[in-house]
Enzyme design. Structure first.
Site, PDB file in Angstrom:
ATOM      1  N   LYS A 100     -28.178  59.859 -28.960  1.00  0.00           N
ATOM      2  CA  LYS A 100     -28.852  59.211 -27.839  1.00  0.00           C
ATOM      3  C   LYS A 100     -28.574  59.885 -26.488  1.00  0.00           C
ATOM      4  CE  LYS A 100     -29.216  54.639 -28.032  1.00  0.00           C
ATOM      5  NZ  LYS A 100     -28.897  53.201 -28.212  1.00  0.00           N
TER       6      LYS A 100
ATOM      7  N   ASP B 168     -33.732  49.815 -24.627  1.00  0.00           N
ATOM      8  CA  ASP B 168     -32.698  48.801 -24.847  1.00  0.00           C
ATOM      9  C   ASP B 168     -32.747  47.698 -23.792  1.00  0.00           C
ATOM     10  OD1 ASP B 168     -31.672  49.916 -27.153  1.00  0.00           O
ATOM     11  OD2 ASP B 168     -30.149  51.099 -26.102  1.00  0.00           O
TER      12      ASP B 168
ATOM     13  N   ARG C 283     -11.654  44.672 -21.762  1.00  0.00           N
ATOM     14  CA  ARG C 283     -10.223  44.674 -22.044  1.00  0.00           C
ATOM     15  C   ARG C 283      -9.513  45.820 -21.325  1.00  0.00           C
ATOM     16  NH1 ARG C 283      -9.261  40.607 -25.423  1.00  0.00           N
ATOM     17  NH2 ARG C 283     -10.821  40.036 -26.998  1.00  0.00           N
TER      18      ARG C 283
END
Length: 283
Positions: free
Chosen positions: A69, A105, A154
């Site tokens: 991609k 997307d 995170r």
């Protein structure tokens, strides 16, 4: 097939797992189009000749998936502004021998929210994750007018880097990084909560957020689509939130590519009925 059948496909490595050939060929048949869509297994070191070969063979368009991609951008004649901003291409349209790269997307992500009539310009959003999917989602949300976007990851530094990129493109929006350990109250206050991490895939990773983060009137969207109803979505549903499964985005991005290639509406509900049996619907 006939002598005038138009050829489409998907390039990736590996590619045998992809549902796109089934989904897109089914959609072509539903809309009575003389087209087929096939898997195109392309190793990373064969990407350049594969693109040139597709053009030479008269392929009308193709999707692009892992690991190509980003790499494919160097082998295309033109790239849409949205794909440049996201830094990845997942759809290529071949017109008059020229390859044009797009990224569907973001549009695929937004389609189910538009179906819910969610007023994005008045909706604060909390997004979990700061990878490639999160970048596409963040761009789409801010382009749609989202005024406040909090990003938690995170690794806080990665969230901060994504915030900097998004603020460069959308300086008018309030975009900020929140430490993951402090995200619960931010998530609860948000009208839209998006999971753009892989936590929940095949029921892995445990509870992403406590159930106190969810409430009625909130929309909770999980990009994970295996299973359809992830632990996050099930918890949100128990608390009265409206849930959007990742399957909707999978269908949405495919629909956007289909319409880009053909100019014909995509049979969303028929494709959803086709795909649902391929996914576990319970924990």
């Amino acid at each position: 097939m006939s002598g005038t059948t138009r050829l489409y496909g998907i390039m990736g490595h590996p590619i045998a797992h992809s549902l796109s050939p089934m989904m897109q060929t089914f959609a072509f048949r539903q809309q009575h189009l003389d087209c087929v869509y096939v898997p195109l297994p392309v190793a990373p070191d064969q990407l350049a000749p594969a693109v040139a070969g597709a053009v030479a063979l008269g392929v009308c368009g193709f999707n692009v998936t892992i690991p190509h991609k980003e790499a494919i951008m160097a082998h295309l004649d033109d790239i849409s502004a949205a794909a440049w901003a996201i830094g990845a291409v997942n759809t290529v349209h071949v017109q008059d021998g020229r390859t044009i790269g797009y990224n569907t997307d973001g549009e695929g992500f937004l389609q189910p929210l538009h179906a819910l009539h969610l007023p994005l310009a008045d909706t604060t959003t909390c997004m979990l994750g700061a990878g490639g999917a999160a970048r596409a989602v963040g761009m789409a949300l801010l382009e749609a007018g989202c005024p406040v976007l909090a990003i938690a990851n995170r690794t806080h530094e990665r969230a901060a880097r994504l915030v900097a990129v998004l603020q460069e493109y959308f300086p008018q929006a309030q975009v900020w990084a929140v430490p993951f350990v402090e995200v619960a109250p931010v998530a609860r206050q948000s009208g839209l909560l998006v999971n753009a991490t892989s936590v929940g895939m095949q029921h892995t990773g445990g509870a992403l957020l406590p159930e106190t983060c969810f409430r009625p009137g909130q929309v909770v969207y999980d990009l994970v689509y295996r299973p359809i109803h992830t632990p996050l979505l099930l918890a949100a549903q128990r608390c009265g939130a409206t849930i959007v499964p990742g399957l909707d985005m999978l269908i949405g991005q495919g629909a956007a590519a289909f319409q880009l290639w053909t100019g014909v509406p995509f049979p969303v509900e028929a494709v959803r009925s086709l795909l649902q049996p391929f996914f576990a619907t319970a924990p």
